[in-house]
Design a protein around this motif. Structure first.
Motif, PDB file in Angstrom:
ATOM      1  N   GLY A 191     -10.352 -39.025 -90.937  1.00 44.84           N
ATOM      2  CA  GLY A 191      -9.342 -38.999 -89.889  1.00 44.84           C
ATOM      3  C   GLY A 191      -7.939 -38.897 -90.439  1.00 44.84           C
ATOM      4  O   GLY A 191      -7.098 -38.171 -89.892  1.00 44.84           O
ATOM      5  N   GLY A 234     -13.484 -38.858 -83.268  1.00 44.45           N
ATOM      6  CA  GLY A 234     -14.870 -39.047 -83.670  1.00 44.45           C
ATOM      7  C   GLY A 234     -15.064 -38.974 -85.167  1.00 44.45           C
ATOM      8  O   GLY A 234     -16.131 -38.567 -85.645  1.00 44.45           O
ATOM      9  N   LEU A 235     -14.042 -39.397 -85.919  1.00 51.39           N
ATOM     10  CA  LEU A 235     -14.087 -39.304 -87.375  1.00 51.39           C
ATOM     11  C   LEU A 235     -14.018 -40.678 -88.031  1.00 51.39           C
ATOM     12  O   LEU A 235     -13.472 -41.626 -87.450  1.00 51.39           O
ATOM     13  N   ALA A 236     -14.545 -40.767 -89.234  1.00 54.13           N
ATOM     14  CA  ALA A 236     -14.367 -41.956 -90.064  1.00 54.13           C
ATOM     15  C   ALA A 236     -12.909 -42.016 -90.509  1.00 54.13           C
ATOM     16  O   ALA A 236     -12.207 -40.999 -90.511  1.00 54.13           O
ATOM     17  N   PRO A 237     -12.419 -43.193 -90.906  1.00 47.16           N
ATOM     18  CA  PRO A 237     -10.986 -43.332 -91.206  1.00 47.16           C
ATOM     19  C   PRO A 237     -10.475 -42.417 -92.312  1.00 47.16           C
ATOM     20  O   PRO A 237      -9.387 -41.850 -92.201  1.00 47.16           O
ATOM     21  N   GLU A 252     -11.560 -43.057 -84.416  1.00 50.30           N
ATOM     22  CA  GLU A 252     -12.890 -42.797 -83.881  1.00 50.30           C
ATOM     23  C   GLU A 252     -12.800 -42.363 -82.416  1.00 50.30           C
ATOM     24  O   GLU A 252     -13.458 -41.400 -81.984  1.00 50.30           O
ATOM     25  N   PHE A 253     -11.985 -43.062 -81.632  1.00 50.61           N
ATOM     26  CA  PHE A 253     -11.838 -42.753 -80.204  1.00 50.61           C
ATOM     27  C   PHE A 253     -11.273 -41.348 -79.991  1.00 50.61           C
ATOM     28  O   PHE A 253     -11.754 -40.590 -79.139  1.00 50.61           O
ATOM     29  N   ASP A 275      -8.623 -47.551 -87.435  1.00 51.54           N
ATOM     30  CA  ASP A 275      -9.888 -46.822 -87.561  1.00 51.54           C
ATOM     31  C   ASP A 275     -10.572 -46.643 -86.208  1.00 51.54           C
ATOM     32  O   ASP A 275     -11.161 -45.595 -85.934  1.00 51.54           O
ATOM     33  N   ASP A 276     -10.469 -47.658 -85.330  1.00 51.49           N
ATOM     34  CA  ASP A 276     -11.063 -47.544 -83.994  1.00 51.49           C
ATOM     35  C   ASP A 276     -10.401 -46.438 -83.182  1.00 51.49           C
ATOM     36  O   ASP A 276     -11.073 -45.721 -82.423  1.00 51.49           O
ATOM     37  N   GLU A 277      -9.096 -46.301 -83.334  1.00 56.37           N
ATOM     38  CA  GLU A 277      -8.373 -45.260 -82.599  1.00 56.37           C
ATOM     39  C   GLU A 277      -8.678 -43.869 -83.137  1.00 56.37           C
ATOM     40  O   GLU A 277      -8.771 -42.905 -82.379  1.00 56.37           O
ATOM     41  N   CYS A 292      -7.843 -50.342 -91.430  1.00 50.20           N
ATOM     42  CA  CYS A 292      -9.268 -50.604 -91.223  1.00 50.20           C
ATOM     43  C   CYS A 292      -9.565 -52.103 -91.246  1.00 50.20           C
ATOM     44  O   CYS A 292     -10.544 -52.551 -91.863  1.00 50.20           O
TER      45      CYS A 292
END
Length: 322
Positions: A208, A202-205, A198-199, A194-196, A226
């Motif tokens: 994404g 810029g989306l929620a999982p 976002e990086f 999930d962090d990747e 997540c």
């Protein structure tokens, strides 16, 4: 026959187990490196695997070669570098208990794998080639990975990819983003956090996962992990979510994502199907297996050495998913 070969870093993880009177961490050394952790899960469950990479011609390099062989991972593709030291990673915890990574890799032996040193016979023999982004941070390892992926595609070997973002190893965020996106453009199967997501986007999982499968037509199957929440999974046939295990006695999350990826790959191979041919029930079972394996791995230290036995995973699945 080798089913899965991975290319990339093989290193020593030093993980914090305590602090001394002056506040400095007391650390334990464990074999690691994301591609090797990934293979360790596959090998533990019975798959034939091989590793391609470079370590220093030093005590740690020798230990890592022995570890690969101990865990049933072929070391035919492992190269010893007499000029550069085996890469070391130090994992400490901040005040909130979050992991922080520091690397002794300026340079490290893993970044000096060159494309003439890659064992292409292993790649051509395998069903899948797996790689991450850490080999893309520097030359000549970046070119080695590019050539390996090119050869795999030419030969019909499928590509598995885990971005595994570690920002301290990149010169800047823009370069990191470009290289991580290059990896996505090559892959058939992706495990991304999930962090990747976002990086990169810029989306929620959840958003994404759908964005990746719609925008990257080459990707046939995507998992978005997540952490302690669970995992989204998606291919052209289905979309779903499997929650993380409850009540775990977590002591070390290092390598848990890699264990998830390797376990999911093992279960995928077990279906005998292409990743884009799986239906919802099949994918849910794959993710449940990987979730149980990754969760149990956090109850023990290390990456390669933390993979649970098949019986433990199946027992946990029965307990969790009644």
């Amino acid at each position: 026959m080798v089913e899965v070969v991975a290319i990339g870093e093989l290193l020593i993880d030093f993980t914090t187990v305590d602090k001394n009177g002056d506040g400095y961490p007391t650390m334990a050394a464990h074999p690691g490196g994301a591609p090797a952790n990934f293979l360790a899960a596959l090998s533990r469950f019975g798959a034939e695997t091989a590793f391609i990479g470079k370590v220093g011609q030093d005590a740690f390099g020798n230990l890592l070669k022995d570890t690969l062989e101990k865990y049933g991972i072929s070391s035919k593709g492992l190269i010893f570098d007499p000029f550069h030291f085996t890469t070391l990673a130090f994992v400490t915890l901040d005040e909130m208990g979050e992991r922080q990574f520091s690397f002794s890799r300026k340079p490290g032996a893993d970044t000096f794998l060159s494309f003439p040193e890659v064992n292409y016979d292993l790649i051509n023999e395998a069903k899948y080639l797996h790689f991450g982004s850490l080999s893309l941070t520097d030359e000549p390892s970046r070119t080695a990975v590019v050539m390996a992926v090119t050869e795999a595609k030419r030969h019909g070997t499928l590509i598995s990819y885990d971005p595994n973002l570690r920002l301290p190893l990149w010169y800047d965020e823009q370069e990191a983003r470009e290289q991580l996106l290059w990896g996505l453009k090559q892959a058939d199967v992706v495990k991304i956090s999930d962090d990747e997501v976002e990086f990169l986007f810029g989306l929620a999982p959840e958003e994404g996962a759908k964005y990746i499968i719609n925008e990257y037509k080459n990707i046939k199957l995507c998992y978005v992990t997540c952490g302690d929440k669970g995992t989204y999974f998606i291919n052209k046939n289905c979309f779903g979510f499997v929650p993380a295990l409850k009540g775990l006695r977590v002591i070390d999350t290092t390598g848990a994502g890699d264990v998830f990826g390797g376990s999911a790959m093992f279960a995928l191979l077990g279906t005998g199907k292409a990743p884009d041919c799986l239906v919802g029930a099949e994918l849910e079972q794959i993710v449940r297996f990987a979730t149980a394996a990754a969760g149990l791995s956090t109850e023990r230290r290390g990456g390669i050495s933390s993979v649970p036995a098949t019986e433990e995973v199946l027992s946990k699945m029965k307990e969790e998913y009644k």
